[in-house]
Design a protein around this motif. Structure first.
Motif, mmCIF file in Angstrom:
data_model
loop_
_atom_site.group_PDB
_atom_site.id
_atom_site.type_symbol
_atom_site.label_atom_id
_atom_site.label_comp_id
_atom_site.label_asym_id
_atom_site.label_seq_id
_atom_site.Cartn_x
_atom_site.Cartn_y
_atom_site.Cartn_z
ATOM 1 N N GLU A 1 13.895 1.099 2.566
ATOM 2 C CA GLU A 1 14.660 2.201 1.987
ATOM 3 C C GLU A 1 14.389 2.348 0.499
ATOM 4 O O GLU A 1 14.215 3.466 -0.010
ATOM 5 C CB GLU A 1 16.157 1.969 2.230
ATOM 6 N N LEU A 2 14.324 1.224 -0.219
ATOM 7 C CA LEU A 2 14.062 1.306 -1.656
ATOM 8 C C LEU A 2 12.650 1.823 -1.919
ATOM 9 O O LEU A 2 12.437 2.657 -2.804
ATOM 10 C CB LEU A 2 14.269 -0.058 -2.311
ATOM 11 N N LEU A 3 11.671 1.349 -1.140
ATOM 12 C CA LEU A 3 10.299 1.837 -1.311
ATOM 13 C C LEU A 3 10.214 3.335 -1.016
ATOM 14 O O LEU A 3 9.499 4.079 -1.704
ATOM 15 C CB LEU A 3 9.348 1.059 -0.406
ATOM 16 N N TYR A 4 10.955 3.772 -0.008
ATOM 17 C CA TYR A 4 10.984 5.191 0.338
ATOM 18 C C TYR A 4 11.579 6.016 -0.809
ATOM 19 O O TYR A 4 11.044 7.068 -1.191
ATOM 20 C CB TYR A 4 11.803 5.379 1.607
ATOM 21 N N GLN A 5 12.665 5.531 -1.375
ATOM 22 C CA GLN A 5 13.286 6.223 -2.507
ATOM 23 C C GLN A 5 12.342 6.260 -3.711
ATOM 24 O O GLN A 5 12.290 7.250 -4.448
ATOM 25 C CB GLN A 5 14.592 5.537 -2.886
ATOM 26 N N LEU A 6 11.576 5.192 -3.887
ATOM 27 C CA LEU A 6 10.610 5.158 -4.984
ATOM 28 C C LEU A 6 9.524 6.215 -4.783
ATOM 29 O O LEU A 6 9.137 6.918 -5.726
ATOM 30 C CB LEU A 6 9.990 3.762 -5.076
ATOM 31 N N LEU A 7 9.041 6.358 -3.554
ATOM 32 C CA LEU A 7 8.041 7.389 -3.261
ATOM 33 C C LEU A 7 8.609 8.785 -3.506
ATOM 34 O O LEU A 7 7.883 9.695 -3.946
ATOM 35 C CB LEU A 7 7.552 7.255 -1.818
ATOM 36 N N GLN A 8 9.870 8.961 -3.233
ATOM 37 C CA GLN A 8 10.504 10.248 -3.532
ATOM 38 C C GLN A 8 10.501 10.514 -5.032
ATOM 39 O O GLN A 8 10.301 11.653 -5.465
ATOM 40 C CB GLN A 8 11.938 10.262 -2.984
ATOM 41 N N ARG A 9 10.715 9.455 -5.839
ATOM 42 C CA ARG A 9 10.647 9.625 -7.301
ATOM 43 C C ARG A 9 9.247 10.029 -7.732
ATOM 44 O O ARG A 9 9.071 10.778 -8.692
ATOM 45 C CB ARG A 9 11.044 8.323 -8.014
ATOM 46 N N TRP A 10 8.234 9.533 -7.027
ATOM 47 C CA TRP A 10 6.859 9.930 -7.342
ATOM 48 C C TRP A 10 6.675 11.440 -7.236
ATOM 49 O O TRP A 10 5.856 12.022 -7.945
ATOM 50 C CB TRP A 10 5.878 9.242 -6.388
ATOM 51 N N GLN A 11 7.434 12.058 -6.369
ATOM 52 C CA GLN A 11 7.272 13.498 -6.143
ATOM 53 C C GLN A 11 8.107 14.352 -7.086
ATOM 54 O O GLN A 11 7.856 15.550 -7.213
ATOM 55 C CB GLN A 11 7.636 13.828 -4.692
ATOM 56 N N VAL B 1 2.501 -10.591 8.058
ATOM 57 C CA VAL B 1 3.017 -9.358 7.453
ATOM 58 C C VAL B 1 1.964 -8.266 7.560
ATOM 59 O O VAL B 1 0.809 -8.474 7.191
ATOM 60 C CB VAL B 1 3.384 -9.578 5.971
ATOM 61 N N MET B 2 2.368 -7.092 8.066
ATOM 62 C CA MET B 2 1.473 -5.933 8.134
ATOM 63 C C MET B 2 2.298 -4.695 7.778
ATOM 64 O O MET B 2 3.126 -4.246 8.581
ATOM 65 C CB MET B 2 0.853 -5.789 9.522
ATOM 66 N N ASN B 3 2.076 -4.149 6.584
ATOM 67 C CA ASN B 3 2.878 -3.038 6.081
ATOM 68 C C ASN B 3 2.000 -1.852 5.699
ATOM 69 O O ASN B 3 0.817 -2.018 5.389
ATOM 70 C CB ASN B 3 3.683 -3.473 4.848
ATOM 71 N N LEU B 4 2.603 -0.690 5.671
ATOM 72 C CA LEU B 4 1.918 0.513 5.202
ATOM 73 C C LEU B 4 2.961 1.436 4.574
ATOM 74 O O LEU B 4 3.982 1.744 5.190
ATOM 75 C CB LEU B 4 1.215 1.236 6.356
ATOM 76 N N VAL B 5 2.689 1.861 3.336
ATOM 77 C CA VAL B 5 3.651 2.647 2.564
ATOM 78 C C VAL B 5 2.915 3.792 1.879
ATOM 79 O O VAL B 5 1.907 3.561 1.215
ATOM 80 C CB VAL B 5 4.335 1.769 1.491
ATOM 81 N N GLY B 6 3.403 5.015 2.056
ATOM 82 C CA GLY B 6 2.734 6.132 1.386
ATOM 83 C C GLY B 6 3.217 7.492 1.844
ATOM 84 O O GLY B 6 4.426 7.704 2.025
ATOM 85 N N PHE B 7 2.247 8.393 2.062
ATOM 86 C CA PHE B 7 2.573 9.787 2.358
ATOM 87 C C PHE B 7 1.756 10.295 3.538
ATOM 88 O O PHE B 7 0.589 9.938 3.711
ATOM 89 C CB PHE B 7 2.276 10.679 1.148
#
Length: 457
Positions: free
Chosen positions: A343-353, A399-405
């Motif tokens: 959730e925090l990473l998602y909110q951070l990506l929203q700040r990027w926009q 650990v296998m993660n993916l974060v982005g758009f």
């Protein structure tokens, strides 16, 4: 809402090939949030290299996209020759070629007679690796030490091949003068059971390899990190001086926080935005943690991992994010003690926009099927995801993660997909290794991303 459903992924034998069902692995923890669904998004998990998006955010906000590392050579003339101060900045991109160019500028004007050389290595403080790194990663290039003396990636290449049965293996080191390697790996018959290689890290860039390698094994590419930055840098500097025809028989001194002499030559790195692109696309840990520590140095504070962590978390708080439960030990994601929520990473990506300073960051992420760590990631290399996922991957054991758009019709929609506690049985590991199946987590990741894609207008 928080919930966790342990599910089973059986591997089925179909048409002679193992096929993985689109279900997560038993015991693995999944956390995701995207345009159409979310689950466990508040659960704290190990981010691995997806933590680099946090580092990139703080770096842009605190240093600015045009920030450059400045490595300086200052000079004082005396009857005995040149007194040289080399002020190292921790530039992760600094190379022997850059050092050569810096010295060439000075020598072309003042000659090559050297009286003394002192190197300022005090820009960073504390340990050169973060708390919570795995001990047996030391000696491997992706975990090279972060130092003011960064040069040529703090890394040396090599390879290992089997020799004749009963004899030592063939070890090649690209630059053996920089690395003392004791090779005790024996070549054994192809059917030898329980054959493995062990790396022992000793002092002063001295390593020992032991164990065995089967006769039919393929060549193993190797990349060794250094452990003694002073010894490594002194050898690099001595080599550059010899290339330039400058003789120096004295001892190279290392000091902290030297005031420069009046005459100064400066080498500047490429702009921060270019360093961040390399960091995100190639997932370069040395770049990440050098920038991370530089956030503290730029504020005149002790440039340790602990202080840099406080500065980064304060910056996230300034962006309106709740970091009260975040654990951040480094900027690369190498530490197993890092904890953050989807959730925090998602909110951070929203700040990027929405934040004007951060809007440049989505454009420097790796692109599925095109470059970096996403060029061959099997979850995103086919339509409709290929070319349309801009993201940062994160991988350490389990650990296998993916974060982005997700890009669709020119619009970017953020997503976070995290999986921790990932483990395969022997049959599954072999099938994945031989590429007879896609890793079960990647199968689930692909199906989930396709659903998010389809939900977008």
């Amino acid at each position: 809402m928080r919930f966790f459903l342990p599910l089973v992924i059986p591997l089925l034998l179909v048409c002679g090939l193992l096929q993985a069902e689109t279900m997560p692995l038993r015991g693995a923890t999944l956390s995701y949030i995207g345009p159409a669904s979310q689950a466990n998004s508040q659960r704290l998990l190990v981010p691995a290299s997806t933590l680099k998006i946090v580092t990139a955010t703080a770096a842009i906000k605190l240093l600015g996209a045009d920030f450059r590392f400045n490595t300086q050579l200052s000079i004082k003339l005396s009857e005995q020759g040149l007194d040289l101060y080399l002020h190292m900045s921790g530039d992760p991109s600094f190379s022997s070629k850059d050092l050569n160019a810096l010295l060439t500028r000075a020598f072309s004007r003042y000659g090559k007679k050297i009286h003394s050389i002192t190197i300022d290595d005090g820009v960073f403080s504390g340990h050169n690796r973060s708390r919570g790194q795995v001990w047996n990663d030391i000696g491997i290039c992706f975990a090279s030490p972060v130092s003011a003396l960064n040069i040529d990636g703090n890394c040396i290449n090599g390879n290992l091949k089997p020799g004749k049965i009963g004899q030592l293996s063939d070890l090649h080191i690209s630059d053996p003068s920089l690395l003392n390697m004791d090779n005790q790996i024996m070549t054994v018959a192809a059917d030898t059971a329980d054959c493995e290689q062990r790396l022992v890290v000793k002092d002063h860039n001295h390593y020992q390899l032991s164990g065995c390698i089967p006769k039919n094994a393929k060549m193993m590419p190797l990349r060794f990190s250094i452990t003694d930055e002073h010894r490594y840098f002194s050898l690099k500097l001595g080599r550059v001086l010899a290339q330039l025809g400058a003789k120096y028989s004295g001892q190279i001194q290392y000091r902290s926080r030297l005031a420069p002499f009046p005459t100064v030559y400066t080498h500047q790195s490429v702009p921060l935005i270019d360093l961040l692109k390399f960091m995100l696309v190639e997932s370069d840990n040395l770049t990440a943690d050098s920038i991370f520590k530089s956030l503290a140095a730029a504020q005149g504070r002790k440039a340790s991992y602990a202080v840099a962590s406080k500065i980064v978390l304060a910056q996230l708080t300034a962006l309106g994010l709740d970091v009260s439960q975040v654990v951040m030990r480094d900027g690369s994601g190498l530490s197993r003690e890092n904890l953050i929520s989807a959730e925090l990473l998602y909110q951070l990506l929203q700040r990027w926009q929405t934040d004007p300073q951060l809007k440049v960051l989505p454009s420097i992420l790796a692109i599925a099927g095109e470059n970096g760590t996403l060029k061959y990631r099997r979850s995103v290399t086919k339509s409709p995801l290929k070319h349309h996922i801009h993201a940062k991957s994160g991988y350490v054991t389990g650990v296998m993660n993916l974060v982005g758009f997700i890009e669709k019709q020119g619009h970017l929609s953020p997503f976070v997909f995290m999986s921790n506690g990932v483990a395969l049985n022997e049959q599954q590991r072999q099938a994945v290794k031989e590429r007879r199946v896609v890793h079960p987590i990647l199968v689930y990741e692909r199906d989930w991303l396709e659903k998010q894609w389809q939900a977008l207008n």
